[in-house]
Design a protein around this motif. Sequence first.
Motif, PDB file in Angstrom:
ATOM      1  N   VAL A 113      11.779 -17.792  14.434  1.00 52.96           N
ATOM      2  CA  VAL A 113      12.036 -18.356  13.183  1.00 52.96           C
ATOM      3  C   VAL A 113      11.473 -17.686  12.113  1.00 52.96           C
ATOM      4  CG1 VAL A 113      11.370 -20.809  12.090  1.00 52.96           C
ATOM      5  CG2 VAL A 113      12.324 -20.683  14.537  1.00 52.96           C
ATOM      6  N   MET A 114      10.181 -17.161  12.129  1.00 50.56           N
ATOM      7  CA  MET A 114       9.682 -16.311  11.043  1.00 50.56           C
ATOM      8  C   MET A 114      10.529 -15.395  10.513  1.00 50.56           C
ATOM      9  SD  MET A 114       5.881 -14.584  10.373  1.00 50.56           S
ATOM     10  CE  MET A 114       6.323 -13.045  11.692  1.00 50.56           C
ATOM     11  N   LEU A 115      11.047 -14.430  11.653  1.00 47.24           N
ATOM     12  CA  LEU A 115      11.878 -13.507  11.164  1.00 47.24           C
ATOM     13  C   LEU A 115      13.244 -13.625  10.477  1.00 47.24           C
ATOM     14  CD1 LEU A 115      11.118 -11.160  14.358  1.00 47.24           C
ATOM     15  CD2 LEU A 115      10.519 -10.723  11.987  1.00 47.24           C
ATOM     16  N   ILE A 116      13.658 -14.986  11.059  1.00 48.75           N
ATOM     17  CA  ILE A 116      14.937 -15.474  10.510  1.00 48.75           C
ATOM     18  C   ILE A 116      14.586 -15.981   9.084  1.00 48.75           C
ATOM     19  CG2 ILE A 116      16.598 -17.467  10.647  1.00 48.75           C
ATOM     20  CD1 ILE A 116      16.322 -17.224  13.634  1.00 48.75           C
ATOM     21  N   ILE A 151      22.867 -13.127  19.048  1.00 45.96           N
ATOM     22  CA  ILE A 151      24.209 -12.028  18.902  1.00 45.96           C
ATOM     23  C   ILE A 151      24.763 -12.068  17.376  1.00 45.96           C
ATOM     24  CG2 ILE A 151      26.379 -11.250  20.002  1.00 45.96           C
ATOM     25  CD1 ILE A 151      25.100 -12.308  22.709  1.00 45.96           C
ATOM     26  N   CYS A 152      24.821 -13.304  16.842  1.00 45.91           N
ATOM     27  CA  CYS A 152      25.565 -13.159  15.823  1.00 45.91           C
ATOM     28  C   CYS A 152      24.514 -12.512  14.742  1.00 45.91           C
ATOM     29  CB  CYS A 152      25.844 -14.550  15.230  1.00 45.91           C
ATOM     30  SG  CYS A 152      27.533 -15.202  16.230  1.00 45.91           S
ATOM     31  N   LEU A 153      23.297 -12.999  14.577  1.00 46.63           N
ATOM     32  CA  LEU A 153      22.367 -12.537  13.739  1.00 46.63           C
ATOM     33  C   LEU A 153      22.306 -10.897  13.930  1.00 46.63           C
ATOM     34  CD1 LEU A 153      20.213 -13.084  11.584  1.00 46.63           C
ATOM     35  CD2 LEU A 153      18.608 -13.551  13.539  1.00 46.63           C
ATOM     36  N   GLY A 154      22.099 -10.405  15.134  1.00 45.05           N
ATOM     37  CA  GLY A 154      22.129  -8.922  15.221  1.00 45.05           C
ATOM     38  C   GLY A 154      23.155  -8.090  14.883  1.00 45.05           C
ATOM     39  N   LEU A 175      29.716  -5.958   3.352  1.00 46.22           N
ATOM     40  CA  LEU A 175      28.190  -6.639   3.274  1.00 46.22           C
ATOM     41  C   LEU A 175      28.207  -7.940   3.253  1.00 46.22           C
ATOM     42  CD1 LEU A 175      25.369  -5.903   2.815  1.00 46.22           C
ATOM     43  CD2 LEU A 175      25.722  -6.083   0.443  1.00 46.22           C
ATOM     44  N   PHE A 176      29.376  -8.576   2.613  1.00 44.08           N
ATOM     45  CA  PHE A 176      29.236 -10.144   2.318  1.00 44.08           C
ATOM     46  C   PHE A 176      29.578 -10.604   3.732  1.00 44.08           C
ATOM     47  CE2 PHE A 176      31.978 -13.853   0.994  1.00 44.08           C
ATOM     48  CZ  PHE A 176      30.935 -14.524   0.637  1.00 44.08           C
ATOM     49  N   ALA A 177      30.965  -9.898   4.700  1.00 44.36           N
ATOM     50  CA  ALA A 177      30.988 -10.560   6.169  1.00 44.36           C
ATOM     51  C   ALA A 177      29.892 -10.326   6.874  1.00 44.36           C
ATOM     52  CB  ALA A 177      32.026  -9.667   6.381  1.00 44.36           C
ATOM     53  N   ALA A 178      28.869  -9.136   6.635  1.00 47.44           N
ATOM     54  CA  ALA A 178      27.839  -9.287   7.600  1.00 47.44           C
ATOM     55  C   ALA A 178      26.747 -10.314   7.113  1.00 47.44           C
ATOM     56  CB  ALA A 178      27.265  -7.976   7.340  1.00 47.44           C
ATOM     57  N   ARG A 179      26.758 -10.532   6.058  1.00 50.34           N
ATOM     58  CA  ARG A 179      25.708 -11.698   5.728  1.00 50.34           C
ATOM     59  C   ARG A 179      26.121 -13.008   5.961  1.00 50.34           C
ATOM     60  NH1 ARG A 179      20.638 -11.589   5.133  1.00 50.34           N
ATOM     61  NH2 ARG A 179      20.105 -13.087   3.592  1.00 50.34           N
ATOM     62  N   LEU A 180      27.458 -13.406   5.909  1.00 51.72           N
ATOM     63  CA  LEU A 180      27.834 -14.504   6.701  1.00 51.72           C
ATOM     64  C   LEU A 180      27.611 -14.459   8.156  1.00 51.72           C
ATOM     65  CD1 LEU A 180      31.311 -15.230   4.623  1.00 51.72           C
ATOM     66  CD2 LEU A 180      28.594 -15.746   4.032  1.00 51.72           C
ATOM     67  N   LEU A 181      28.008 -13.421   8.765  1.00 59.17           N
ATOM     68  CA  LEU A 181      27.657 -13.480  10.170  1.00 59.17           C
ATOM     69  C   LEU A 181      26.283 -13.764  10.790  1.00 59.17           C
ATOM     70  CD1 LEU A 181      29.265 -13.124  13.053  1.00 59.17           C
ATOM     71  CD2 LEU A 181      28.749 -10.764  12.763  1.00 59.17           C
ATOM     72  N   GLN A 182      25.275 -13.058   9.628  1.00 58.93           N
ATOM     73  CA  GLN A 182      23.792 -13.412   9.787  1.00 58.93           C
ATOM     74  C   GLN A 182      23.318 -14.731   9.648  1.00 58.93           C
ATOM     75  OE1 GLN A 182      22.190 -10.650   7.003  1.00 58.93           O
ATOM     76  NE2 GLN A 182      21.568  -9.245   8.434  1.00 58.93           N
ATOM     77  N   ALA A 183      24.175 -15.389   8.640  1.00 57.21           N
ATOM     78  CA  ALA A 183      23.935 -16.653   8.583  1.00 57.21           C
ATOM     79  C   ALA A 183      24.301 -17.684   9.439  1.00 57.21           C
ATOM     80  CB  ALA A 183      24.667 -17.313   7.183  1.00 57.21           C
ATOM     81  N   GLY A 218      24.492 -16.857  12.516  1.00 57.24           N
ATOM     82  CA  GLY A 218      23.533 -16.656  13.786  1.00 57.24           C
ATOM     83  C   GLY A 218      21.943 -17.449  13.352  1.00 57.24           C
ATOM     84  N   ALA A 219      21.750 -17.282  12.114  1.00 57.03           N
ATOM     85  CA  ALA A 219      20.381 -17.733  11.595  1.00 57.03           C
ATOM     86  C   ALA A 219      20.238 -19.303  11.741  1.00 57.03           C
ATOM     87  CB  ALA A 219      20.047 -17.008  10.201  1.00 57.03           C
ATOM     88  N   GLY A 220      21.311 -19.826  11.654  1.00 62.33           N
ATOM     89  CA  GLY A 220      21.269 -21.420  11.760  1.00 62.33           C
ATOM     90  C   GLY A 220      20.827 -21.773  12.965  1.00 62.33           C
ATOM     91  N   SER A 221      21.105 -20.963  13.841  1.00 57.33           N
ATOM     92  CA  SER A 221      20.455 -21.298  15.568  1.00 57.33           C
ATOM     93  C   SER A 221      19.115 -21.583  15.435  1.00 57.33           C
ATOM     94  CB  SER A 221      21.209 -20.576  16.268  1.00 57.33           C
ATOM     95  OG  SER A 221      20.599 -19.271  16.615  1.00 57.33           O
ATOM     96  N   GLY A 222      18.380 -20.674  15.013  1.00 61.23           N
ATOM     97  CA  GLY A 222      16.843 -20.317  15.186  1.00 61.23           C
ATOM     98  C   GLY A 222      16.177 -21.530  14.819  1.00 61.23           C
TER      99      GLY A 222
END
Length: 181
Positions: A32-35, A96-99, A114-122, A124-128
Amino acid sequence: MTTNTAAPITAGHMDAEVIRERLVLGFWSIAVMLITMNTTMFNVALPQIMKEFSLSSTTASWIVTGYSIVFAISSITFSRLSDYLPIRRLLMIGLICLGAGSLIGVFSHHFIMLFAARLLQAAGAGSGISLGVMLVTRYIPMSRRGRSMSMVISTATFGMGLGPVLGGAITNIGVGMGFLL
């Protein structure tokens, strides 16, 4: 008349359960801290990203806005899906999405990538954070729930504060070396 054939809970079993709880919560808190650090540290790099990709401030702000929108939707979605699917499976999907988003972001040379990568990160990050709260409310006994919840939330807050500091340091190092990290 029915008899209870379940074995009584022993002190040793209870200690092992508490140790396992603390281990899972410790790892989850670090995640959670890393996210949250990932969420906030990127904002500091926006001026450098604008320069690197020759973006207007309006276009660059979509990186942050898009992340926030997808993060919020993802958090709600993962929380709701946890009623139907195991938390472990949902967390793996989120990580997996975050990574994958992080890897794509490192190698992106165009704004859209970059924008698509950031959306994919988001996504995945929502799960944490959402699944962390679900884990605590479902599986931690009421007597230890407050401590467990404060552990997850306090590490999220710590990550939010540490993110801009690390983001600034990484951006400074990247600019000094002639590239953006």
